[in-house]
Write a protein that holds these residues in place. Structure first.
Motif, PDB file in Angstrom:
ATOM      1  N   MET A 106     -34.592 -17.870 -20.676  1.00  0.00           N
ATOM      2  CA  MET A 106     -35.388 -17.180 -20.064  1.00  0.00           C
ATOM      3  C   MET A 106     -36.687 -16.658 -20.677  1.00  0.00           C
ATOM      4  N   GLY A 107     -36.458 -16.777 -22.209  1.00  0.00           N
ATOM      5  CA  GLY A 107     -37.808 -16.272 -22.917  1.00  0.00           C
ATOM      6  C   GLY A 107     -38.904 -17.463 -22.810  1.00  0.00           C
ATOM      7  N   ILE A 108     -38.381 -18.617 -22.605  1.00  0.00           N
ATOM      8  CA  ILE A 108     -39.256 -19.736 -22.677  1.00  0.00           C
ATOM      9  C   ILE A 108     -40.262 -19.879 -21.080  1.00  0.00           C
ATOM     10  N   LEU A 109     -39.465 -19.092 -20.038  1.00  0.00           N
ATOM     11  CA  LEU A 109     -40.123 -19.474 -18.816  1.00  0.00           C
ATOM     12  C   LEU A 109     -41.020 -18.370 -18.338  1.00  0.00           C
ATOM     13  N   ASN A 110     -42.206 -18.432 -17.595  1.00  0.00           N
ATOM     14  CA  ASN A 110     -43.061 -17.450 -17.339  1.00  0.00           C
ATOM     15  C   ASN A 110     -42.384 -16.433 -16.155  1.00  0.00           C
ATOM     16  N   GLU A 111     -43.164 -15.510 -15.755  1.00  0.00           N
ATOM     17  CA  GLU A 111     -42.709 -14.609 -14.677  1.00  0.00           C
ATOM     18  C   GLU A 111     -41.886 -15.055 -13.493  1.00  0.00           C
ATOM     19  N   GLU A 112     -42.906 -16.125 -12.881  1.00  0.00           N
ATOM     20  CA  GLU A 112     -42.627 -16.821 -11.506  1.00  0.00           C
ATOM     21  C   GLU A 112     -41.242 -17.526 -11.690  1.00  0.00           C
ATOM     22  N   GLN A 113     -41.554 -18.452 -12.868  1.00  0.00           N
ATOM     23  CA  GLN A 113     -40.312 -19.498 -12.984  1.00  0.00           C
ATOM     24  C   GLN A 113     -38.907 -18.413 -13.292  1.00  0.00           C
ATOM     25  N   LYS A 114     -39.002 -17.280 -13.758  1.00  0.00           N
ATOM     26  CA  LYS A 114     -37.825 -16.446 -14.124  1.00  0.00           C
ATOM     27  C   LYS A 114     -37.520 -16.135 -12.671  1.00  0.00           C
ATOM     28  N   GLU A 115     -38.219 -15.687 -11.846  1.00  0.00           N
ATOM     29  CA  GLU A 115     -37.791 -15.443 -10.229  1.00  0.00           C
ATOM     30  C   GLU A 115     -37.142 -16.497  -9.783  1.00  0.00           C
ATOM     31  N   LYS A 116     -37.646 -17.392 -10.021  1.00  0.00           N
ATOM     32  CA  LYS A 116     -37.195 -18.653  -9.197  1.00  0.00           C
ATOM     33  C   LYS A 116     -35.790 -18.969  -9.842  1.00  0.00           C
ATOM     34  N   MET A 117     -35.549 -18.944 -11.165  1.00  0.00           N
ATOM     35  CA  MET A 117     -34.363 -19.223 -11.849  1.00  0.00           C
ATOM     36  C   MET A 117     -33.414 -18.072 -11.423  1.00  0.00           C
ATOM     37  N   LYS A 118     -33.591 -16.924 -11.278  1.00  0.00           N
ATOM     38  CA  LYS A 118     -32.698 -15.996 -10.982  1.00  0.00           C
ATOM     39  C   LYS A 118     -32.193 -16.150  -9.499  1.00  0.00           C
ATOM     40  N   LYS A 119     -33.132 -16.639  -8.445  1.00  0.00           N
ATOM     41  CA  LYS A 119     -32.896 -17.069  -7.013  1.00  0.00           C
ATOM     42  C   LYS A 119     -31.997 -18.167  -6.973  1.00  0.00           C
ATOM     43  N   MET A 120     -32.117 -19.246  -7.827  1.00  0.00           N
ATOM     44  CA  MET A 120     -31.411 -20.422  -7.869  1.00  0.00           C
ATOM     45  C   MET A 120     -29.826 -19.905  -8.391  1.00  0.00           C
ATOM     46  N   ARG A 121     -29.733 -19.179  -9.523  1.00  0.00           N
ATOM     47  CA  ARG A 121     -28.396 -18.638 -10.006  1.00  0.00           C
ATOM     48  C   ARG A 121     -27.650 -17.991  -8.985  1.00  0.00           C
ATOM     49  N   LYS A 122     -28.420 -17.016  -8.094  1.00  0.00           N
ATOM     50  CA  LYS A 122     -27.773 -16.263  -7.158  1.00  0.00           C
ATOM     51  C   LYS A 122     -27.400 -17.311  -5.808  1.00  0.00           C
ATOM     52  N   GLU A 123     -27.927 -18.187  -5.899  1.00  0.00           N
ATOM     53  CA  GLU A 123     -27.638 -19.000  -4.603  1.00  0.00           C
ATOM     54  C   GLU A 123     -26.643 -19.789  -5.138  1.00  0.00           C
ATOM     55  N   LYS A 124     -26.368 -20.400  -6.399  1.00  0.00           N
ATOM     56  CA  LYS A 124     -25.297 -21.069  -6.969  1.00  0.00           C
ATOM     57  C   LYS A 124     -24.019 -20.335  -7.154  1.00  0.00           C
ATOM     58  N   LYS A 125     -24.322 -18.997  -7.370  1.00  0.00           N
ATOM     59  CA  LYS A 125     -22.900 -18.152  -7.499  1.00  0.00           C
ATOM     60  C   LYS A 125     -22.325 -17.996  -5.972  1.00  0.00           C
ATOM     61  N   GLY A 126     -23.491 -17.772  -4.999  1.00  0.00           N
ATOM     62  CA  GLY A 126     -22.862 -17.663  -3.463  1.00  0.00           C
ATOM     63  C   GLY A 126     -22.185 -18.794  -3.167  1.00  0.00           C
ATOM     64  N   LYS A 127     -22.577 -20.137  -3.590  1.00  0.00           N
ATOM     65  CA  LYS A 127     -22.063 -21.354  -3.487  1.00  0.00           C
ATOM     66  C   LYS A 127     -20.365 -21.111  -3.678  1.00  0.00           C
ATOM     67  N   LYS A 128     -20.467 -20.837  -4.882  1.00  0.00           N
ATOM     68  CA  LYS A 128     -19.142 -20.726  -5.899  1.00  0.00           C
ATOM     69  C   LYS A 128     -18.088 -19.984  -4.936  1.00  0.00           C
ATOM     70  N   MET A 129     -18.586 -18.387  -4.875  1.00  0.00           N
ATOM     71  CA  MET A 129     -17.884 -17.614  -4.153  1.00  0.00           C
ATOM     72  C   MET A 129     -17.220 -18.359  -2.681  1.00  0.00           C
ATOM     73  N   GLY A 130     -18.326 -18.962  -2.030  1.00  0.00           N
ATOM     74  CA  GLY A 130     -17.881 -19.623  -0.652  1.00  0.00           C
ATOM     75  C   GLY A 130     -16.892 -20.593  -1.003  1.00  0.00           C
ATOM     76  N   GLU A 131     -16.830 -21.625  -1.969  1.00  0.00           N
ATOM     77  CA  GLU A 131     -15.957 -22.648  -2.306  1.00  0.00           C
ATOM     78  C   GLU A 131     -14.508 -21.929  -2.565  1.00  0.00           C
ATOM     79  N   ALA A 132     -14.552 -20.799  -3.465  1.00  0.00           N
ATOM     80  CA  ALA A 132     -13.423 -20.117  -3.952  1.00  0.00           C
ATOM     81  C   ALA A 132     -12.527 -19.537  -2.773  1.00  0.00           C
ATOM     82  N   GLU A 133     -13.323 -18.992  -1.720  1.00  0.00           N
ATOM     83  CA  GLU A 133     -12.661 -18.444  -0.460  1.00  0.00           C
ATOM     84  C   GLU A 133     -12.067 -19.495   0.409  1.00  0.00           C
ATOM     85  N   ASN A 134     -12.757 -20.638   0.258  1.00  0.00           N
ATOM     86  CA  ASN A 134     -12.247 -21.928   1.164  1.00  0.00           C
ATOM     87  C   ASN A 134     -10.757 -22.380   0.428  1.00  0.00           C
ATOM     88  N   LYS A 135     -10.544 -22.369  -0.749  1.00  0.00           N
ATOM     89  CA  LYS A 135      -9.424 -22.837  -1.399  1.00  0.00           C
ATOM     90  C   LYS A 135      -8.253 -22.124  -1.120  1.00  0.00           C
TER      91      LYS A 135
END
Length: 135
Positions: A106-135
């Protein structure tokens, strides 16, 4: 009597040929940064490349991230190969290393990239939560 013993031997040989099992190589079960069991997911590498493309990193940022990944990999190997640590200690140190890596990324990224990274992480967590519920 010869016929019976020959039949028994033949049956034994045939049963052995069907009993052959393909064995998997046992790997050390030390947690990895990708999964809890230490196994890499098939699409993990492709997902990382896609994330790098989406972040639109500069050459300098890519170079810094490459250096950071190499340093983290070396530290991870040192932790895993340290025989004086218990499995729990290794796991704790690996989690700490993962947090350090995320912070330095996160220290290497600029502000715009940090926001994109946070958004991608949230999406990834959401997918993991959905997969966990399906199991």
């Amino acid at each position: 009597m010869k016929k019976i013993s020959a039949l028994i031997v033949l049956t034994f040989i045939i049963s052995l040929s069907f009993a052959q099992v393909q064995r998997k190589v046992k790997t050390e079960n030390i947690p990895d940064s990708t999964t809890k069991t230490g196994e890499r997911k098939k699409g993990d590498k492709a997902n990382k490349k896609q994330a790098i493309r989406e972040l639109d990193l500069t050459k300098e940022q890519k170079g810094k991230l490459k250096e950071q990944r190499k340093a983290a990999k070396d530290k991870k190997e040192a932790i895993q190969n340290n025989e004086s640590l218990s499995a729990e200690q290794k796991e704790a140190k690996l989690k700490e290393l993962q947090k350090e890596k995320a912070k330095s990324t996160m220290g290497i990224l600029n502000e715009e990239q940090k926001e994109k990274m946070k958004k991608m992480r949230k999406e990834k967590k959401g997918k993991k939560m959905g997969e966990a519920e399906n199991k």
